[in-house]
Enzyme design. Structure first.
Site: not given
Lengths: 433, 433
Positions: A16, A104, A133, A189, A204
């Site tokens: 994507t 990450k 993002g 996810e 992150k």
């Protein structure tokens, strides 16, 4: 690198995000301030249907065609995972390529090795897309706030959890029911635990901790990580009673006295008047306390195709600057023209000082109608400044042009019933965050 | 430029901001990733008392000693004003120096000439400090969001006006009374009209419009500019009735259909649920809509010695990168250690599933007391899940250590009256924006 050379970009993975990068760069290649070619793409299945059309000769199933092609300058690792993705990034760096990564997990687990290799090769690794993002927080920390030490960095780094918590509160719904929805919408996810149990946030904040303090903190062993599974709707309501909102907060603090650092991920009660408490849905937010600048807060979409693509493209631009060793400056735009008052629209707030007598309202309303401006809300109020012979007329209009508004005002001024120059404010309506 | 060379920095002006830059760079010169020397400072009066001690031999009253000294690489123009400051910046650029400027007025009025000269000389002009000091919005627009076109940029760019509006609303006070206070506190520029009448905001949005769209818009002639003088407390209260808050909004919009652009500064009603409406006091905020990234919002101190110094230092770091043609990477920090649970403190929220019988509260309270944790608030609630033999005990604690909390939890678990493992959340209290 010779000036004017076309810079070749290879891709590992065409999911994507990569498709977003491909589409936007194909549409606006000039944003990079250099001639670029999207030259090779390594995928698992060359036949797979994709949103973007990639010339078949550019597709390969052999990653070496990307990592070892001497003509390729920049490699974008957008395949995810921590084993193969890591090995291929190392290969690309060893081959002297600049690597752009949104991974990450891989950076958190073995970033030290990646950065070491990049340094050894005189190359670089860019990873803006790996954290929040849509928020250029890597650049902000490393460059924009370079003058600062960072006693506290905290925020919302996982859009999925924030989406679930937001909807639980807004809809008085249970965790399970909203999670089921999030799954249906593809917000979660494949490995759900990454989102729900806080590991994604942990990866992150570990990257941010490295940027801010230059040390790598291992989630779990060195960083308590708790997700949102056990948060009940009741907790959110009771927290609200106490003027807090429950958010999944990732944070890293430094104690200057002990020169020690502490990173954590857990659902926390955030005071309702903290900006972070009011960041909802899939949005991410990072609050950064700098010892020089004070507090800055940065909010944006945390994930999704385009927000992440925006970050990857920024990294590609930096990679090109790195290759050229220059600084890119925004180009002039002679084609733009300034809008006319008739082209600019807004809703308006009008405070009108009027004489307190019969027929005022009719005259004023007629004046607005004449200019095709429809009134949204209106109230008449006695004046507090003792001018009992006068009254205030307060009204808001629906969307109309600046031109119409200035026309109606000059007409209103002429009305005998209007005692003062109309006082006008714009109502600034924009799409909600 | 040869590697390892010490980079020399000259200053035009040594007012509040320049002294901030001097102090922080003297304290942490290594943030710049290069050897630097603060070599010459041009001031009006060399004898004047200053917060920072500058060796007398570095002081001069002749600007040429800075702009024409061949050994100086970077010139920081921090004197303000639009005539002399502009001429000296041009001189420095013509002499091939990189210029760092916080002077929004000069850049807004004649930035086109400055950038042209810089380009001609193969030099550069950095100006992060000229817009929203504490928010690195120039870098965010130019680099972090490079992939984007910008249909809408709006925000609060003048801290003084925001401070006045915030206090008017919070204290039900008149514009005049708060303005008087702001004057006393030194929050208002010598030329008051710059702040109050919106010109300072106009200069800043003009700079952002140039960055986003590459065109220069002249405040006044090409941009409607209205300040806060005429805003009455009543307007703020009436706006609140309609779920809006009045802010001085600077904005630039682009209409892609007509390819036209419109910039403005005026007091506007912003919906209370817009993040911008909740940015108060001296804080600035910029909301940026990017066609790729979506909306991002950035909040920070707009002015003041240190916030602006932070931006100037970031520009100096970029100027050095420009001179070196490299990319600076953050250094490792081996000295840092990880904090122990006993060193980390927080306030806590505890949900305790207890048996619904006499003496429960006493036992639980005793357990907390034993570990020296003082309870802030407590409530007992019937369970919604039908377990009528059990109840919820919800409590919040005052600040205590993670260690104490985990100790009390393991003790609580052992209590016969406690039916379930305690559920603990942190209360995330930080200084307010």
């Amino acid at each position: 690198m010779e000036a004017g050379k076309t810079i070749k970009i290879g891709f590992l993975g065409m999911g994507t995000v990569a498709q977003g990068v491909w589409e936007h760069l194909s549409k606006n290649p000039n944003v990079l301030g250099a001639k670029v070619e999207l030259s090779k793409v390594c995928v698992r299945d060359t036949k797979k249907k994709r949103d973007v059309s990639i010339p078949p000769e550019k597709l390969t199933t052999n990653p070496r065609d990307v990592t070892s092609d001497p003509s390729i300058d920049i490699v974008c690792e957008l395949m995810g995972g921590t084993t193969r993705a890591f090995d291929l990034s190392m290969e690309a760096l060893r081959a002297g390529k600049v690597v752009v990564s949104a991974n990450k997990a891989a950076i958190c687990e073995r970033g030290d090795l990646l950065f070491e290799e990049a340094k050894k090769m005189g190359s670089a690794l860019f990873f803006e897309a790996s954290v929040a993002g849509g928020v250029p927080v890597v650049k902000i920390l490393r460059e924009g706030l370079v003058a600062n030490r960072f006693p506290l960095i905290y925020g919302i780094l996982n859009g999925t959890c924030n989406y679930i918590l937001t909807r639980m509160e807004r809809e008085n719904a249970s965790y399970e029911s909203i999670l089921a929805d999030a799954r249906r919408l593809g917000y979660v996810e494949a490995d759900e635990s990454l989102d729900i149990d806080g590991w994604d946030s942990a990866h992150k904040i570990a990257v941010l901790a490295y940027l801010a303090h230059g040390v790598w903190i291992k989630p779990g062993e060195q960083m308590p990580v708790m997700g949102i599974r056990e948060v009940k709707l009741e907790d959110m309501l009771w927290a609200k009673d106490f003027d807090y909102r429950i958010k999944l907060v990732a944070s890293v603090r430094k104690n200057p006295r002990t020169n020690s650092i502490f990173a954590s991920v857990y659902p926390a009660l955030v005071p309702l008047d903290d900006v972070i408490a009011n960041v909802n849905g899939v949005y991410n937010a990072v609050s950064i306390d700098g010892d020089v600048v004070g507090r800055t807060v940065h909010i944006g979409r945390g994930a999704g195709r385009d927000a992440t693509a925006s970050a990857v493209i920024a990294d590609i631009a930096d990679a090109i600057k790195f290759l050229k060793g220059g600084v890119c400056v925004r180009r002039e735009n002679k084609k733009l023209k300034l809008a006319k008052a008739s082209e600019v629209t807004s809703a308006f707030y009008v405070r009108l000082g009027v004489k307190d007598r019969a027929g005022v309202l009719a005259k004023v309303a007629e004046c607005f109608a004449k200019h095709g401006i429809s009134i949204e809300r209106l109230k008449q109020l006695a004046r507090s400044d003792g001018l009992s012979s006068k009254a205030w007329l307060i009204l808001t209009t629906h969307e109309t042009s600046e031109q119409n508004m200035s026309d109606v005002c000059s007409d209103l001024k002429k009305l005998s019933v209007v005692a003062e120059r109309p006082f006008v404010l714009r109502i600034f309506k924009t799409p909600k965050i």
